[in-house]
Design an enzyme around this catalytic site. Structure first.
Site, short mmCIF file in Angstrom:
data_model
loop_
_atom_site.label_atom_id
_atom_site.label_comp_id
_atom_site.label_asym_id
_atom_site.label_seq_id
_atom_site.Cartn_x
_atom_site.Cartn_y
_atom_site.Cartn_z
N ASP A 335 47.62 22.43 52.69
CA ASP A 335 46.82 22.07 53.86
C ASP A 335 46.13 23.27 54.51
O ASP A 335 45.52 23.14 55.57
CB ASP A 335 47.69 21.38 54.90
CG ASP A 335 48.88 22.23 55.34
OD1 ASP A 335 49.18 23.24 54.65
OD2 ASP A 335 49.50 21.89 56.37
N GLY A 362 22.61 34.79 42.00
CA GLY A 362 21.68 34.86 40.87
C GLY A 362 22.38 35.20 39.59
O GLY A 362 23.20 34.44 39.08
N GLU A 405 16.89 38.43 38.00
CA GLU A 405 16.54 38.95 36.68
C GLU A 405 15.45 38.07 36.05
O GLU A 405 15.77 37.14 35.33
CB GLU A 405 17.79 39.00 35.80
CG GLU A 405 18.89 39.86 36.41
CD GLU A 405 20.14 39.93 35.55
OE1 GLU A 405 20.08 39.67 34.32
OE2 GLU A 405 21.20 40.25 36.10
N THR A 472 21.70 50.06 34.46
CA THR A 472 21.47 51.01 33.37
C THR A 472 22.46 50.77 32.23
O THR A 472 23.23 51.65 31.84
CB THR A 472 21.57 52.45 33.90
OG1 THR A 472 22.76 52.58 34.71
CG2 THR A 472 20.37 52.81 34.74
N TRP A 611 29.92 46.72 35.87
CA TRP A 611 30.14 45.34 35.45
C TRP A 611 31.23 45.36 34.39
O TRP A 611 31.03 45.95 33.34
CB TRP A 611 28.87 44.73 34.87
CG TRP A 611 29.09 43.30 34.47
CD1 TRP A 611 29.59 42.83 33.29
CD2 TRP A 611 28.85 42.15 35.28
NE1 TRP A 611 29.70 41.47 33.32
CE2 TRP A 611 29.24 41.02 34.52
CE3 TRP A 611 28.36 41.97 36.57
CZ2 TRP A 611 29.14 39.72 35.01
CZ3 TRP A 611 28.26 40.68 37.04
CH2 TRP A 611 28.65 39.57 36.27
#
Length: 631
Positions: A335, A362, A405, A472, A611
């Site tokens: 809850d 995105g 992108e 990059t 990333w």
């Protein structure tokens, strides 16, 4: 929404710059006239001319903007000094043997032997009286241009002997710096006939013309870095070389750094990682990475119908965490008003209050909606603000990141919203989110002539962002199934690189050339490798038969896997590579990350980002290398 299977969204951060499908190849796009910024000449401006002659209708001046030993960046500024409009221009010059142009932007550059010719492109050929335009290029060699001609006449516009342009003013200094204003002062320039006035520039755009040696600038944004320079004009209206550049950061703002002078160390956390990858917010703590980062980009929210929308409601705010999975060791209850990743990020911030979290929208899969959003930037910004600042999780997020992108170019789909769309969107975001929230963007690293960075007004948009994350990585990969094999994240160019301009140095150089300060740029690192199979050549440049097998996707694999399964056998352009059997991989290691961080500091960059977290080892080797390298 999906509750047990992994989300079918982009699995890695940077979209390939060069790919097999036609829609993902590099396009030469016209820039809209609004992007033809009248660029600030850079220190070292030199007029190249032959003997004095009758006044012509244009001048051309040259500067070497940067020199990195193995190459350099040059710029020409063309100015209409006549009384009628120019409809086209051509600049010609000679280089000595051994010096040549390798790539160019904002002009078409050709050569015949050592003679070089640059012609305007479609959007920047028309110059009204007094108007200027700048084009640039990368080159190799040590020679200087000579014998310059503009539209067949002398590049000095017929300046008479004895009437030299003024000297450069001294480098400005700033005083009375507040969150929104400051005062500039500079040592006076000199001239044989007298200095008439000074042009003051901020971030490459002219602010004002003044007769004295001070200027008060106002309407600034707190917590924002600005670059200032000044040029002098004499009584004949000749402009001299610019002063040195002053960089000033106003106090206050959204707190992009945990401390003054510190570097950004940002990682992407993916919402779909909680499924098949079994990677959760708690892993940031157990790996030691939470103590070594400054920012998290939570990826991704979607862009649909001109609005920011939820990406995965189950992972974002509904998934119930058990005590052993939770950051603080406490289980979610049925809850409680907020669960999922958002609640875990809230708990993470309680333990590590220095971390700033941005919601990123995105990405490769969901960038197709930005075109519609760009049609009404204010409405789009309002929708994003309403979602990020939803009372259920407003305390979790410190701002917004847009991962488009790519604006006015092609990614998974092609965008035709125009060169000004990015600037308009970021302006709307800053206006809505204000100065107490971060506004950032992930952007292309395509440093090629006429590539993605030339398709939109990244320079104009920069004034509205706290920083850009320059992707990059993913320069090369097995979407080119037969090769040639190449490092997917090269720091510099190297002999045999498959595409000019596809390296970190070229991207950063191009962005700086557009007037973007290094202090607004973060260098991207991939926590993964890209690879081919059917390869016989150990060094880069070999042929292949297709993508190498990967855990989740062909041609791609986490660093934590490659470290053990295919250890590095060499390094090229600052990136490691390895050949294991018939498979060939490139990826970054702690050693190559360290060298890239050294380079980033030398370039005066804001910091670095990566990333993404789940590709790292359980003890956060790569995150630690970024942290250590930026100290």
């Amino acid at each position: 929404m999906y509750r047990s299977a992994p989300r079918p969204v982009r699995t890695y951060g940077g979209a390939p710059l060069s790919t097999a499908p036609p829609q993902r190849t590099r396009l030469f796009r016209r820039l809209a006239a609004t992007v033809a910024a009248f660029a600030l000449p850079i220190a070292g401006l030199v007029g190249l001319a032959g003997p004095a002659q009758a006044a012509t209708s244009a001048t051309a001046t040259y500067t070497k903007a940067s020199d990195w030993g193995s190459g350099f960046e040059g710029k020409w500024t063309v100015k209409n000094t006549g009384t009628t409009t120019l409809t086209s221009w051509t600049v010609e010059w000679d280089y000595p043997a051994g010096t040549r142009v390798t790539s160019a932007w904002d002009a078409t550059v050709t050569s015949a032997g050592n003679h070089w010719t640059a012609k305007n492109v479609g959007w920047n050929g028309t110059l009204t009286p007094g108007q200027s335009v700048t084009f640039g290029f990368n080159g190799t060699g040590t020679g200087a241009p000579a014998g310059c001609k503009i539209n067949g006449g002398s590049c000095d516009g017929g300046t008479q002997p004895g009437d030299a342009p003024p000297s450069a003013p001294g480098t400005p200094t700033a005083s009375a710096v507040t969150e929104t204003a400051l005062t500039l002062s500079w040592p006076a320039a000199t001239d044989d006939k007298g200095v008439k006035n000074y042009d003051v520039y901020r971030n490459g755009a002219k602010l004002a013309t003044v007769t004295g040696t001070t200027y008060g600038d106002s309407g600034l944004t707190k917590g924002t870095t600005y670059a200032y320079a000044v040029t002098a004009r004499d009584t004949a209206d000749q402009t001299g070389p610019p002063s040195g550049e002053l960089s000033v950061t106003t106090p206050g703002g959204g707190g992009t750094d945990p401390g003054a002078g510190s570097k950004v160390k940002l990682g992407y956390f993916t919402n779909w990682g909680v499924y098949q990858r079994n990677y959760h917010v708690k892993n940031l703590v157990t790996s030691g990475s939470a103590a070594k980062i400054t920012h998290i980009n939570y990826a991704f929210g979607n862009v649909q119908g001109g609005k920011c929308t939820i990406g995965d409601s189950y992972a974002d705010y509904d998934k119930a965490y058990t005590a052993d999975q939770s950051v603080d060791g406490k289980a979610d209850t049925w809850d409680q008003p907020l669960r999922g990743n958002f609640n875990q990020l809230r708990k993470l911030k309680a333990q590590y209050p220095h971390i700033k979290i941005l919601w990123s929208f995105g990405g490769w899969t969901w960038s197709g909606g930005f075109g519609q959003a760009a049609a009404n930037p204010a409405a789009f910004a309002q929708s994003c603000y309403d979602l990020v600042e939803d009372p259920r999780w407003a305390d979790v997020f410190d701002g917004i990141d847009l991962d488009w992108e790519y604006p006015n170019a092609c990614g998974l789909t092609c965008d035709t919203s125009g060169a000004a769309s990015l600037k308009n969107m970021m302006q709307a975001m800053r206006a809505k989110f204000g100065t107490n929230n971060l506004v950032t963007a992930a952007i292309s690293a395509d440093g090629s002539n006429g590539g993605k960075l030339d398709a939109a007004d990244y320079g104009g948009a920069a004034q509205y962002v706290d920083f850009y994350n320059v992707m990059t990585y993913d320069f090369f990969g097995a979407w080119a199934a037969q090769g040639p094999t190449a490092p997917h994240s090269p720091l510099t160019a190297y002999p045999g690189i498959p595409q000019d301009g596809f390296n970190s140095e070229a991207a950063i150089t191009k962005l700086k050339g557009k007037g973007i300060a290094g202090s607004k740029l973060n260098l991207g690192i991939g926590f993964y490798g890209r690879g081919w199979t059917g390869v016989t050549q150990a060094t880069p440049g070999g042929t292949a038969t297709g993508p190498a097998p990967g855990t989740y996707e062909q041609g791609i694999e986490d660093y934590k896997v490659l470290k053990a399964s295919c250890p590095s056998t060499g390094t090229i352009a600052g990136t490691a590579y390895a050949k294991c059997g018939s498979n060939w991989w490139s990826y970054d290691t702690p050693a190559t990350v360290a060298s890239k961080m050294t380079w980033a500091k030398q370039q005066g960059l804001k910091g670095a980002f990566f990333w993404e977290f789940s590709g790292d080892t359980t003890n956060g080797e790569l995150a630690n290398a970024i942290h250590t390298g930026l100290q």
